[in-house]
Design an enzyme around this catalytic site. Structure first.
Site, PDB file in Angstrom:
ATOM      1  N   PHE A 113       0.830  -1.202   0.000  1.00 22.41           N
ATOM      2  CA  PHE A 113       0.000   0.000   0.000  1.00 22.41           C
ATOM      3  C   PHE A 113       0.870   1.259   0.000  1.00 22.41           C
ATOM      4  O   PHE A 113       1.794   1.395   0.813  1.00 22.41           O
ATOM      5  CB  PHE A 113      -0.895  -0.018   1.242  1.00 22.41           C
ATOM      6  CG  PHE A 113      -1.906   1.080   1.313  1.00 22.41           C
ATOM      7  CD1 PHE A 113      -3.029   1.052   0.509  1.00 22.41           C
ATOM      8  CD2 PHE A 113      -1.745   2.130   2.194  1.00 22.41           C
ATOM      9  CE1 PHE A 113      -3.989   2.058   0.582  1.00 22.41           C
ATOM     10  CE2 PHE A 113      -2.688   3.143   2.281  1.00 22.41           C
ATOM     11  CZ  PHE A 113      -3.817   3.104   1.463  1.00 22.41           C
TER      12      PHE A 113
ATOM     13  N   SER B  76       3.559  -6.467   2.272  1.00 17.92           N
ATOM     14  CA  SER B  76       2.424  -5.866   2.951  1.00 17.92           C
ATOM     15  C   SER B  76       1.109  -6.280   2.280  1.00 17.92           C
ATOM     16  O   SER B  76       0.811  -7.459   2.187  1.00 17.92           O
ATOM     17  CB  SER B  76       2.589  -4.348   3.020  1.00 17.92           C
ATOM     18  OG  SER B  76       1.695  -3.775   3.941  1.00 17.92           O
TER      19      SER B  76
ATOM     20  N   ASP C 247       7.009  -4.326  13.849  1.00 16.74           N
ATOM     21  CA  ASP C 247       6.154  -3.783  12.790  1.00 16.74           C
ATOM     22  C   ASP C 247       4.867  -3.236  13.409  1.00 16.74           C
ATOM     23  O   ASP C 247       4.043  -3.991  13.926  1.00 16.74           O
ATOM     24  CB  ASP C 247       5.844  -4.891  11.783  1.00 16.74           C
ATOM     25  CG  ASP C 247       5.142  -4.377  10.531  1.00 16.74           C
ATOM     26  OD1 ASP C 247       4.578  -3.271  10.565  1.00 16.74           O
ATOM     27  OD2 ASP C 247       5.168  -5.099   9.517  1.00 16.74           O
TER      28      ASP C 247
ATOM     29  N   TRP D 181      -0.256  -8.128   4.980  1.00 15.64           N
ATOM     30  CA  TRP D 181      -1.360  -7.356   5.546  1.00 15.64           C
ATOM     31  C   TRP D 181      -2.649  -7.796   4.869  1.00 15.64           C
ATOM     32  O   TRP D 181      -2.793  -7.705   3.659  1.00 15.64           O
ATOM     33  CB  TRP D 181      -1.135  -5.862   5.322  1.00 15.64           C
ATOM     34  CG  TRP D 181      -2.003  -4.936   6.136  1.00 15.64           C
ATOM     35  CD1 TRP D 181      -1.646  -4.267   7.283  1.00 15.64           C
ATOM     36  CD2 TRP D 181      -3.359  -4.549   5.851  1.00 15.64           C
ATOM     37  NE1 TRP D 181      -2.697  -3.494   7.737  1.00 15.64           N
ATOM     38  CE2 TRP D 181      -3.766  -3.653   6.872  1.00 15.64           C
ATOM     39  CE3 TRP D 181      -4.269  -4.867   4.861  1.00 15.64           C
ATOM     40  CZ2 TRP D 181      -5.029  -3.081   6.914  1.00 15.64           C
ATOM     41  CZ3 TRP D 181      -5.541  -4.314   4.895  1.00 15.64           C
ATOM     42  CH2 TRP D 181      -5.903  -3.426   5.919  1.00 15.64           C
TER      43      TRP D 181
ATOM     44  N   HIS E 226       8.312  -2.153   9.529  1.00 13.64           N
ATOM     45  CA  HIS E 226       7.613  -2.351   8.254  1.00 13.64           C
ATOM     46  C   HIS E 226       8.405  -1.623   7.172  1.00 13.64           C
ATOM     47  O   HIS E 226       8.131  -0.464   6.862  1.00 13.64           O
ATOM     48  CB  HIS E 226       6.190  -1.794   8.367  1.00 13.64           C
ATOM     49  CG  HIS E 226       5.227  -2.332   7.365  1.00 13.64           C
ATOM     50  ND1 HIS E 226       4.813  -3.647   7.362  1.00 13.64           N
ATOM     51  CD2 HIS E 226       4.585  -1.744   6.320  1.00 13.64           C
ATOM     52  CE1 HIS E 226       3.944  -3.834   6.381  1.00 13.64           C
ATOM     53  NE2 HIS E 226       3.795  -2.696   5.732  1.00 13.64           N
TER      54      HIS E 226
END
Length: 252
Positions: A75, A148, A196, A173, A228
């Site tokens: 993202f 992610s 993270d 994620w 992260h």
């Protein structure tokens, strides 16, 4: 019981420090192959579900049946943030395609679709006469990966395409997931960062691991003190992440 790591120094495994030393020398540094790369300006298919691509490949290698992986960023990240995987993996003999997303805000479903679209593109390079990879790609031996939300998308791609050989999910994620969302049999490597705060392991990577079927070969690797950070790439965890990912891909 499925925590599995196949190290590339298997012939000397059990020699402890010698094995570790050889791994560090042969994997942390660039691999034995010189590399080259090309982009869509060289004729690569322009897939509608992603934006831009770069293909890295080994040059001084006689093998004409090369395995490959496609990587998608996370993202608000551009293709540039994951491109350090390209030279690293290609130098060890694995074709690596990195892609961007149509929008930096694309969700995990869109990143899944980006990877599936890019698979079509990379396979077509094997039959495109003017491609440097014409006739050199093993189209039955391909993997996907991402960072992610891209790592989440890679997991979802494996649910749709069971022919994939491996999934590399880096600091993944996904939100509101269930075991049904991750019901696949593709060998899965997950990396997470201990510190993270964007994708805390307890809320993401650990759940990815637990919700992937117990019958699927899978490994969860948490990097001490890591945050992260996509730019750390294969050199995260004191250079160990690259070793782990490469070992996983070489095995599967």
């Amino acid at each position: 019981k499925k925590l599995l790591l196949i190290l590339l120094c298997l012939p000397i495994i059990g020699f402890g420090q010698l094995c570790d030393s050889l791994l560090l020398q042969s994997i942390n540094n660039p691999g034995p192959f010189s590399i080259n790369s090309f982009t869509e300006s060289s004729g690569i298919r322009n897939g509608e579900n992603y934006a831009g691509s770069t293909i890295y490949y080994p040059e001084n290698i006689s093998n004409h049946s090369l395995s490959s992986i496609i990587m998608v960023p996370g993202f608000m990240n551009t293709e540039l943030t994951i491109q350090n995987w390209g030279p690293f993996l290609a130098s060890h003999g694995i074709i690596t395609m990195t892609i961007g997303t149509n929008l930096l805000t694309d969700n995990h479903i869109q990143r899944r679709d980006a990877l599936l679209d890019a698979l079509i593109t990379l396979k077509s390079e094997n039959s495109r006469f003017n491609s440097p990879l014409f006739g050199r790609i093993d189209t039955s031996n391909m993997a996907v990966g991402g960072f992610s939300k891209g790592g989440g998308g890679a997991q979802l791609a494996a649910v749709i395409d069971s022919n994939l050989k491996a999934v590399i999910s880096l600091y993944p994620w996904l939100e509101n997931i269930s075991a049904l969302d991750l019901n696949h049999s593709v060998p899965l490597f997950i990396a997470s960062g201990e510190l993270d705060l964007i994708a805390p392991p307890s809320l993401h990577a650990n759940i990815h691991y637990n919700f992937t079927p117990s019958t699927t070969n899978k490994l969860l690797y948490e990097i001490q003190n890591a945050t992260h950070d996509p730019l750390s790439g294969p050199y995260a965890g004191n250079n160990e992440l690259g070793i782990m990912v490469l070992s996983w891909l070489k095995n599967y």
